[in-house]
Write a protein that holds these residues in place. Structure first.
Motif, PDB file in Angstrom:
ATOM      1  N   TRP A 178      33.868  26.543  44.673  1.00 11.38           N
ATOM      2  CA  TRP A 178      33.446  26.198  43.308  1.00 11.38           C
ATOM      3  C   TRP A 178      34.259  26.947  42.264  1.00 11.38           C
ATOM      4  CZ3 TRP A 178      31.161  29.604  39.748  1.00 11.38           C
ATOM      5  CH2 TRP A 178      30.706  29.004  38.574  1.00 11.38           C
ATOM      6  N   SER A 179      34.424  28.243  42.445  1.00 10.86           N
ATOM      7  CA  SER A 179      35.179  29.024  41.465  1.00 10.86           C
ATOM      8  C   SER A 179      36.650  28.614  41.460  1.00 10.86           C
ATOM      9  CB  SER A 179      35.054  30.524  41.756  1.00 10.86           C
ATOM     10  OG  SER A 179      35.552  30.835  43.047  1.00 10.86           O
TER      11      SER A 179
ATOM     12  N   GLY B 271      29.352  36.210  41.191  1.00  8.89           N
ATOM     13  CA  GLY B 271      28.212  35.852  40.355  1.00  8.89           C
ATOM     14  C   GLY B 271      27.478  34.634  40.882  1.00  8.89           C
ATOM     15  N   ALA B 272      28.247  33.620  41.308  1.00 11.74           N
ATOM     16  CA  ALA B 272      27.641  32.395  41.828  1.00 11.74           C
ATOM     17  C   ALA B 272      26.818  32.669  43.086  1.00 11.74           C
ATOM     18  CB  ALA B 272      28.727  31.367  42.124  1.00 11.74           C
ATOM     19  N   ILE B 273      27.353  33.478  43.988  1.00  9.19           N
ATOM     20  CA  ILE B 273      26.642  33.798  45.226  1.00  9.19           C
ATOM     21  C   ILE B 273      25.363  34.571  44.936  1.00  9.19           C
ATOM     22  CG2 ILE B 273      26.783  35.120  47.379  1.00  9.19           C
ATOM     23  CD1 ILE B 273      29.782  34.474  47.422  1.00  9.19           C
ATOM     24  N   LEU B 274      25.439  35.532  44.026  1.00  6.58           N
ATOM     25  CA  LEU B 274      24.248  36.308  43.669  1.00  6.58           C
ATOM     26  C   LEU B 274      23.170  35.402  43.071  1.00  6.58           C
ATOM     27  CD1 LEU B 274      25.797  39.535  42.077  1.00  6.58           C
ATOM     28  CD2 LEU B 274      24.600  39.344  44.260  1.00  6.58           C
ATOM     29  N   GLY B 275      23.584  34.500  42.175  1.00  6.63           N
ATOM     30  CA  GLY B 275      22.624  33.586  41.563  1.00  6.63           C
ATOM     31  C   GLY B 275      21.971  32.660  42.564  1.00  6.63           C
ATOM     32  N   ASP B 276      22.770  32.123  43.481  1.00  3.78           N
ATOM     33  CA  ASP B 276      22.223  31.232  44.508  1.00  3.78           C
ATOM     34  C   ASP B 276      21.231  31.968  45.401  1.00  3.78           C
ATOM     35  OD1 ASP B 276      23.825  29.245  43.512  1.00  3.78           O
ATOM     36  OD2 ASP B 276      25.342  29.369  45.101  1.00  3.78           O
TER      37      ASP B 276
ATOM     38  N   THR C  25      11.271  26.658  52.517  1.00  5.77           N
ATOM     39  CA  THR C  25      10.981  25.980  53.782  1.00  5.77           C
ATOM     40  C   THR C  25      11.450  26.761  55.011  1.00  5.77           C
ATOM     41  OG1 THR C  25      13.034  24.703  53.544  1.00  5.77           O
ATOM     42  CG2 THR C  25      11.003  23.680  52.751  1.00  5.77           C
ATOM     43  N   GLY C  26      11.861  28.007  54.817  1.00  9.53           N
ATOM     44  CA  GLY C  26      12.227  28.822  55.966  1.00  9.53           C
ATOM     45  C   GLY C  26      13.591  28.524  56.532  1.00  9.53           C
ATOM     46  N   PHE C  27      14.497  27.961  55.716  1.00 11.08           N
ATOM     47  CA  PHE C  27      15.866  27.710  56.176  1.00 11.08           C
ATOM     48  C   PHE C  27      16.506  29.045  56.554  1.00 11.08           C
ATOM     49  CE2 PHE C  27      20.364  26.748  55.780  1.00 11.08           C
ATOM     50  CZ  PHE C  27      20.465  25.434  56.221  1.00 11.08           C
ATOM     51  N   SER C  28      17.271  29.057  57.632  1.00  8.76           N
ATOM     52  CA  SER C  28      17.894  30.285  58.112  1.00  8.76           C
ATOM     53  C   SER C  28      18.735  30.950  57.023  1.00  8.76           C
ATOM     54  CB  SER C  28      18.783  29.981  59.322  1.00  8.76           C
ATOM     55  OG  SER C  28      19.581  31.105  59.651  1.00  8.76           O
ATOM     56  N   TYR C  29      18.401  32.168  56.675  1.00  4.46           N
ATOM     57  CA  TYR C  29      19.153  32.870  55.628  1.00  4.46           C
ATOM     58  C   TYR C  29      20.579  33.164  56.073  1.00  4.46           C
ATOM     59  CZ  TYR C  29      20.585  36.282  52.158  1.00  4.46           C
ATOM     60  OH  TYR C  29      21.276  36.944  51.174  1.00  4.46           O
ATOM     61  N   ARG C  30      20.767  33.434  57.343  1.00  7.76           N
ATOM     62  CA  ARG C  30      22.114  33.705  57.849  1.00  7.76           C
ATOM     63  C   ARG C  30      23.025  32.510  57.639  1.00  7.76           C
ATOM     64  NH1 ARG C  30      22.482  34.840  64.117  1.00  7.76           N
ATOM     65  NH2 ARG C  30      21.833  32.651  64.071  1.00  7.76           N
ATOM     66  N   VAL C  31      22.528  31.325  57.938  1.00 10.15           N
ATOM     67  CA  VAL C  31      23.314  30.107  57.733  1.00 10.15           C
ATOM     68  C   VAL C  31      23.504  29.854  56.239  1.00 10.15           C
ATOM     69  CG1 VAL C  31      23.362  27.607  58.077  1.00 10.15           C
ATOM     70  CG2 VAL C  31      22.531  29.098  59.897  1.00 10.15           C
ATOM     71  N   PHE C  32      22.430  30.025  55.470  1.00  5.17           N
ATOM     72  CA  PHE C  32      22.511  29.801  54.027  1.00  5.17           C
ATOM     73  C   PHE C  32      23.583  30.687  53.398  1.00  5.17           C
ATOM     74  CE2 PHE C  32      21.411  31.195  49.753  1.00  5.17           C
ATOM     75  CZ  PHE C  32      21.318  29.978  49.085  1.00  5.17           C
TER      76      PHE C  32
ATOM     77  N   VAL D 196      28.646  31.388  50.623  1.00  9.41           N
ATOM     78  CA  VAL D 196      29.889  32.117  50.346  1.00  9.41           C
ATOM     79  C   VAL D 196      31.060  31.136  50.264  1.00  9.41           C
ATOM     80  CG1 VAL D 196      31.575  33.741  51.297  1.00  9.41           C
ATOM     81  CG2 VAL D 196      29.138  34.314  51.316  1.00  9.41           C
ATOM     82  N   ILE D 197      31.117  30.218  51.216  1.00  4.93           N
ATOM     83  CA  ILE D 197      32.176  29.203  51.199  1.00  4.93           C
ATOM     84  C   ILE D 197      32.061  28.338  49.942  1.00  4.93           C
ATOM     85  CG2 ILE D 197      33.088  27.165  52.377  1.00  4.93           C
ATOM     86  CD1 ILE D 197      32.120  28.422  55.005  1.00  4.93           C
ATOM     87  N   ALA D 198      30.826  27.916  49.619  1.00  2.88           N
ATOM     88  CA  ALA D 198      30.598  27.075  48.444  1.00  2.88           C
ATOM     89  C   ALA D 198      30.996  27.799  47.158  1.00  2.88           C
ATOM     90  CB  ALA D 198      29.130  26.661  48.380  1.00  2.88           C
TER      91      ALA D 198
END
Length: 223
Positions: free
Chosen positions: A151-152, A67-72, A133-140, A145-147
């Motif tokens: 967090w959970s 859920g957290a990943i989907l929301g982010d 701002t065009g931050f790399s989605y792959r890195v994000f 996922v780690i975050a």
């Protein structure tokens, strides 16, 4: 009805319904919504359910993480859809906050995304600005996922720890766990502000420049 009897009935009610299948569905939905609408108390729900002990932690962690990943990611996509022009409009405080998030992403992007997950309002702003701002989605996505997992796991650990202190009083364990989560969140917020000060980043930003992103930031890609 005495206070003890009333608390006992509340504990029985919580224990009876905490293990229902719909609880996990509600948890996933709230964690998702919290990713782009911070007033939703998803962390409190994760902590509270962990304090009760049902559903078990091995279900709570993956459901809350998903859920957290989907929301982010929704916040990231909203930022990408709106663009920096719309995000950089509003009051002076909002402009400063958005400017801060933009600069922190440019300087220490993965760390900023990771730490912001523990601060409800902060994670929404950081994730939306990352998209705008065009931050790399792959890195994000990799960092998110780690975050989400951390967090959970952290939220479940707080609830479980509170339950070990209180015992079988589910209501008190939930209250204690939520208070601990809020307190730790406040501490992390202060640490983030000291490590990544807003004032230092806002200095030197002229008003016209605050309304948008410079050419370098607009095409920022990491990785």
């Amino acid at each position: 009805m005495t206070l003890a009897a009333w608390m006992d009935s509340i504990n029985q009610l919580i224990a009876a319904h905490a293990g229902e299948p719909w609880v996990l569905v509600a948890l996933a939905a709230l964690c998702t919504i919290d990713g782009f609408f911070p007033p939703v108390p998803s962390e409190s729900l994760v902590v509270g359910l962990a304090a009760v002990g049902r559903p078990p932690w091995w279900l709570l962690v993956p459901v809350a993480t998903l859920g957290a990943i989907l929301g982010d990611n929704i916040a990231f996509l909203i930022g990408r859809r709106l663009g920096h022009t719309r995000l950089f409009t509003g009051g002076r405080r909002r402009i400063r906050t958005v400017t801060w998030a933009r600069r922190q992403l440019r300087r220490r992007g993965p760390l900023c995304i990771l730490v912001a997950r523990y601060i409800p309002g902060g994670r929404v702003i950081v994730n939306a600005i990352a998209g705008a701002t065009g931050f790399s989605y792959r890195v994000f996505l990799a960092v998110d996922v780690i975050a989400g997992i951390l967090w959970s796991g952290y939220s479940v650990a707080i609830g479980t720890g509170a339950a070990s202190i209180i015992g079988d009083n589910h209501m008190l364990a939930m209250v204690l766990g939520i208070v601990l989560a809020v307190a730790i969140g406040a501490v992390l917020d202060q640490i983030l502000r000291r490590l990544m000060p807003v004032h230092a980043d806002a200095e030197g930003d002229a008003a016209p420049k605050s309304q948008g992103v410079d050419e370098k930031d607009a095409h920022m890609h990491v990785g």
